[in-house]
Design a protein around this motif. Sequence first.
Motif, PDB file in Angstrom:
ATOM      1  N   ARG C   8       7.150   7.606 -10.459  1.00  0.00           N
ATOM      2  CA  ARG C   8       7.989   8.507 -10.055  1.00  0.00           C
ATOM      3  C   ARG C   8       9.341   7.829  -9.316  1.00  0.00           C
ATOM      4  O   ARG C   8      10.345   8.436  -9.138  1.00  0.00           O
ATOM      5  N   TYR C   9       9.281   6.665  -9.032  1.00  0.00           N
ATOM      6  CA  TYR C   9       9.926   5.774  -8.328  1.00  0.00           C
ATOM      7  C   TYR C   9      10.734   4.903  -9.176  1.00  0.00           C
ATOM      8  O   TYR C   9      10.090   4.492 -10.169  1.00  0.00           O
ATOM      9  N   THR C  41       5.260  -1.226 -10.312  1.00  0.00           N
ATOM     10  CA  THR C  41       5.465   0.106  -9.777  1.00  0.00           C
ATOM     11  C   THR C  41       5.584  -0.231  -8.433  1.00  0.00           C
ATOM     12  O   THR C  41       6.455   0.372  -7.620  1.00  0.00           O
ATOM     13  N   LEU C  42       4.423  -0.819  -7.821  1.00  0.00           N
ATOM     14  CA  LEU C  42       4.528  -1.182  -6.331  1.00  0.00           C
ATOM     15  C   LEU C  42       5.462  -2.285  -6.015  1.00  0.00           C
ATOM     16  O   LEU C  42       5.659  -2.287  -4.878  1.00  0.00           O
ATOM     17  N   HIS C  44       8.401  -2.125  -6.243  1.00  0.00           N
ATOM     18  CA  HIS C  44       9.405  -1.328  -5.677  1.00  0.00           C
ATOM     19  C   HIS C  44       9.495  -1.434  -3.992  1.00  0.00           C
ATOM     20  O   HIS C  44      10.779  -1.289  -3.530  1.00  0.00           O
ATOM     21  N   ARG C  45       8.465  -1.942  -3.464  1.00  0.00           N
ATOM     22  CA  ARG C  45       8.429  -2.348  -1.947  1.00  0.00           C
ATOM     23  C   ARG C  45       7.872  -3.439  -1.750  1.00  0.00           C
ATOM     24  O   ARG C  45       6.659  -3.465  -1.708  1.00  0.00           O
ATOM     25  N   GLU C  47       7.151  -5.760   0.564  1.00  0.00           N
ATOM     26  CA  GLU C  47       6.459  -5.923   1.746  1.00  0.00           C
ATOM     27  C   GLU C  47       5.166  -5.207   1.531  1.00  0.00           C
ATOM     28  O   GLU C  47       3.821  -5.627   1.751  1.00  0.00           O
ATOM     29  N   GLU C  48       4.967  -4.105   1.090  1.00  0.00           N
ATOM     30  CA  GLU C  48       3.806  -3.229   0.748  1.00  0.00           C
ATOM     31  C   GLU C  48       3.153  -3.744  -0.199  1.00  0.00           C
ATOM     32  O   GLU C  48       1.759  -3.905  -0.409  1.00  0.00           O
ATOM     33  N   ALA C  51       0.999  -6.882   0.801  1.00  0.00           N
ATOM     34  CA  ALA C  51      -0.098  -6.522   1.689  1.00  0.00           C
ATOM     35  C   ALA C  51      -1.050  -5.849   0.760  1.00  0.00           C
ATOM     36  O   ALA C  51      -2.397  -6.089   1.091  1.00  0.00           O
ATOM     37  N   PHE C  52      -0.759  -5.077  -0.085  1.00  0.00           N
ATOM     38  CA  PHE C  52      -1.734  -4.582  -1.029  1.00  0.00           C
ATOM     39  C   PHE C  52      -2.447  -5.357  -1.845  1.00  0.00           C
ATOM     40  O   PHE C  52      -3.686  -5.293  -1.838  1.00  0.00           O
ATOM     41  N   MET C 172      -2.018   6.288  -3.667  1.00  0.00           N
ATOM     42  CA  MET C 172      -0.526   5.521  -3.949  1.00  0.00           C
ATOM     43  C   MET C 172      -0.256   5.788  -5.389  1.00  0.00           C
ATOM     44  O   MET C 172       0.854   6.389  -5.774  1.00  0.00           O
ATOM     45  N   ALA C 173      -1.167   5.933  -6.352  1.00  0.00           N
ATOM     46  CA  ALA C 173      -1.187   6.019  -7.608  1.00  0.00           C
ATOM     47  C   ALA C 173      -0.801   7.553  -7.840  1.00  0.00           C
ATOM     48  O   ALA C 173      -0.001   7.801  -8.780  1.00  0.00           O
ATOM     49  N   ILE C 176       2.933   8.208  -6.608  1.00  0.00           N
ATOM     50  CA  ILE C 176       3.855   7.953  -7.583  1.00  0.00           C
ATOM     51  C   ILE C 176       3.673   8.078  -9.029  1.00  0.00           C
ATOM     52  O   ILE C 176       4.709   7.822  -9.839  1.00  0.00           O
TER      53      ILE C 176
ATOM     54  N   TYR D  55       0.060  -4.296   6.128  1.00  0.00           N
ATOM     55  CA  TYR D  55       0.356  -3.129   5.405  1.00  0.00           C
ATOM     56  C   TYR D  55       0.728  -2.179   6.570  1.00  0.00           C
ATOM     57  O   TYR D  55       1.574  -1.112   6.364  1.00  0.00           O
ATOM     58  N   ALA D  58       4.372  -2.610   7.703  1.00  0.00           N
ATOM     59  CA  ALA D  58       5.161  -2.219   6.344  1.00  0.00           C
ATOM     60  C   ALA D  58       5.407  -0.913   6.642  1.00  0.00           C
ATOM     61  O   ALA D  58       6.698  -0.317   6.254  1.00  0.00           O
TER      62      ALA D  58
END
Lengths: 193, 193, 193, 193, 193, 193
Positions: C8-9, C41-42, C44-45, C47-48, C51-52, C172-173, C176, D55, D58
């Motif tokens: 979605r992003y 897709t992740l 997009h950010r 920093e996250e 960490a993810f 998260m999945a 988005i 995380y 963030a």
Amino acid sequence: MTAPPISRYPVPSLDALPEDVRARMLEVQEKAGFIPNVFLTLAHRPEEFRAFFAYHDALMLRDGGLSKAEREMIVVATSGANDCLYCIVAHGAILRIYAKDPLVADQVAVNYRKADVTPRQKAMLAFALKVALHSADIDDDDFASLRGHGFSDEDIWDIGGIAAFFALSNRMADLIAMRPNPEFFLLGRVPRA
Amino acid sequence: MTAPPISRYPVPSLDALPEDVRARMLEVQEKAGFIPNVFLTLAHRPEEFRAFFAYHDALMLRDGGLSKAEREMIVVATSGANDCLYCIVAHGAILRIYAKDPLVADQVAVNYRKADVTPRQKAMLAFALKVALHSADIDDDDFASLRGHGFSDEDIWDIGGIAAFFALSNRMADLIAMRPNPEFFLLGRVPRA
Amino acid sequence: MTAPPISRYPVPSLDALPEDVRARMLEVQEKAGFIPNVFLTLAHRPEEFRAFFAYHDALMLRDGGLSKAEREMIVVATSGANDCLYCIVAHGAILRIYAKDPLVADQVAVNYRKADVTPRQKAMLAFALKVALHSADIDDDDFASLRGHGFSDEDIWDIGGIAAFFALSNRMADLIAMRPNPEFFLLGRVPRA
Amino acid sequence: MTAPPISRYPVPSLDALPEDVRARMLEVQEKAGFIPNVFLTLAHRPEEFRAFFAYHDALMLRDGGLSKAEREMIVVATSGANDCLYCIVAHGAILRIYAKDPLVADQVAVNYRKADVTPRQKAMLAFALKVALHSADIDDDDFASLRGHGFSDEDIWDIGGIAAFFALSNRMADLIAMRPNPEFFLLGRVPRA
Amino acid sequence: MTAPPISRYPVPSLDALPEDVRARMLEVQEKAGFIPNVFLTLAHRPEEFRAFFAYHDALMLRDGGLSKAEREMIVVATSGANDCLYCIVAHGAILRIYAKDPLVADQVAVNYRKADVTPRQKAMLAFALKVALHSADIDDDDFASLRGHGFSDEDIWDIGGIAAFFALSNRMADLIAMRPNPEFFLLGRVPRA
Amino acid sequence: MTAPPISRYPVPSLDALPEDVRARMLEVQEKAGFIPNVFLTLAHRPEEFRAFFAYHDALMLRDGGLSKAEREMIVVATSGANDCLYCIVAHGAILRIYAKDPLVADQVAVNYRKADVTPRQKAMLAFALKVALHSADIDDDDFASLRGHGFSDEDIWDIGGIAAFFALSNRMADLIAMRPNPEFFLLGRVPRA
């Protein structure tokens, strides 16, 4: 006041039905004194009608370790769990007649733990409800436990098969808004003279 | 290693079966190249076998507003909601073949909202899941909404009837621990040359 | 037909990414032959993203009593319980490869009770599902039971930690609308020549 | 009486910790006056510790359309839905401080519908709870509704991301039986002189 | 800013109340220093008010095997399960005072498994939650288990009766949106000098 | 065969009862022809007995916008949702009598959507079930919707109050395994001559 419809779908007239379907209805009318609405409403589709009652009879009329009253208990308990008005009322009547007990159907429909049934019947109904509500969780322990109550593996198929068949039946009744015949509400409640 | 059993119950040999039951199996074997385990395992009780497949065919082979792929979508979505391994895997394969789409079955089994299907099909699957999971809540608004998506009342019976029939089928598969044939897992996933 | 969006992003182009994020993607592309959409897709950010995957690697690549296939079983079983399409499909593929078993991923995603896994693995998955679905009910008996199956306390942290991490990942999945790469659906299903 | 343990797992002494992990703890101790148990207990695994707090930061320290108090509301509401004692108590304290409101944390933890928050915040919390409890049901209507309350798509990622991260955090707290520091129970309840 | 209303319904002025209802309020005001909103809001219907508090007192002030703190634990745990803000906050305060423990109320409201209570008290709360949430499943095994923890049958009536009474009370609080007095949030949290 | 016990607890003899409690029983016996077991069984604790029936009468005998039959519908519908045998059977009888309708009680106990009641009564029962099952979700929209059906705010208190009171009553009946008098099962089913 006009009577409310017995189905969301058209109900065929007896004349318009295939011969075998009409014969089945007349046979039950002969015995019961009226035609239960499940026959009239499902006859909208004769092929499904035939399969439905063939399946029903294969499970409910089968010889085996379960009495006829016990088979109806399974129907009533699982229909209670599914909140299916038609099946609770119609099969509740049949259960009262087979069990010669005016109270047991209401008890079993609401909460079998409070019903006047044997511990073996409570184990049977607990398993039937598991099939109705959480069948993915069935495991070997369930079979072991039922065998411990004296049920054969064929009896267990009967219990599970009846619960499974009425999972179908309850959903069809809800889909078409099948209405129980008024006769069923009173049947078996009053001792015959 | 020996293959795991395909049922908790005895599986009859083809020789021992009534002629019509064996004929049905050979017919499907001819077409599919193997006999799906639902035939082999339910043949333990020929009477129920006949009713089961008669009911199945009446709903799945019927002419009407739903395509064959849409009928299988209903099976896969409701079997997904019921966590029924056999039906997800076997009917997922059939859905991939009918839809000529290697992805749609896994999508629909997990979450139809994320599937590559039309809004009309999403409305169909939402109703099928209501029949599978909360049929007592069905009301006239559901019918109005489906009609708004172009479904006739007979289509709605088809949707509900298929969901209801697989409520039975899923529970039987769980009861006997029916194991999907390995062939199904791959069918329809690879484009044919 | 244009391919459906994988999120979605907005999905950043590789050029626009920070060096470490792009390096990570190219590394996985080198190994897998394609970039799994969770990376694209992740990102997009960033920093996250960092960490993810740091969290993911800490749990999934850790030495300990659980095999890599067992770690993936936990992912697939809990993602199945959460109806997360991306994680079932992507980690199902990885599970098939690690376990060298084309069937186990679909089995575990639907119902681990029916899967071809050991009793120890069933205990592991039962606990993982408790963490995923009812973590407030965890008590000392759960630990005692897992120890009885030979799991160390660090193994139990691994099981619970993976289930907890994918509680995040699944959500998260879904948030988005992350779409699985088509490649995953087939991976590990066909024996390599 | 000895104090109850703060974790099911060993809690490392500050001396034994990697420098960066210890530095983080001393920093929070400097600010808060005590070390929250989430730092002490998760330090049992430094790699996961680092990823967890990276995380967390963030998401929680990010600039954007949500205030710090609103971010904590999301934590408290979703932790309430998950019955997670540590997160309700610890983040309830932080929420009271950020919001300068001694009542809002208990309100939001129990039932945001009854809380002294704005309609926009209620919409935010309703979505956060959907992510926490039913993320597979998220659809485009949810996004449309939140945009109608003035949230940007990045804000929505923040809401969903925080709910997703605390899905992980709540489960870890339950897994290790993380005990809240007694200090948190009173923090922010009494107006400072 | 005006204070938010304490009820969806009109709150009578003290002058307008029947003498016995007003006397009861002044008595509790004398003791507590303020009038809990449950008195002010339920006084909208004096007859129900009288019955409510007569029932409350019969259960909560009764002599027997449960301490006053234990009775309040039952209220707080079941109100937590029902997400009832008023009862958690008001009875949480009373529990802190009776138990002389500033932490136990928040613990019990969220998850009694993590609370600093005895195994006997955990058994008591587990049963109270069963009465609150699944009373149809109560059976003789529950009674046997509680007797094994030293509870008499009269104690069990007390446990069940309190859980049942607050099933009513929680629903009335939700119906009228009863707001807890601010005083309750802090009561019993700070040791008195 | 001896009759099954009507309670898990001792049932006092009429002689042993306080005068007011006995008077109440004789009064109902005079009217109904038998003493409903709820009187006999709750008399084990006279103080709670008095509060229970005072509360019952305040709600059920109150003047207002709800007819007596409608008040009983609320009892039967919510007791059905709670699977409470005693209340379904006893209040089902009273409902049949007040409504002069032999079918409505069974309909409402199972599924009010299928019952022969007005749309206004369906809205009333939908709200009663929300109070019974999800009272924390009650919000201003519920009030607006009921007002749209012509209910005053006092009527809404009546609906919610009755649902709340029978939340208590159902749980007490389950706690003590209260058994319905056999007379109730038939009452109101047969038109009087």
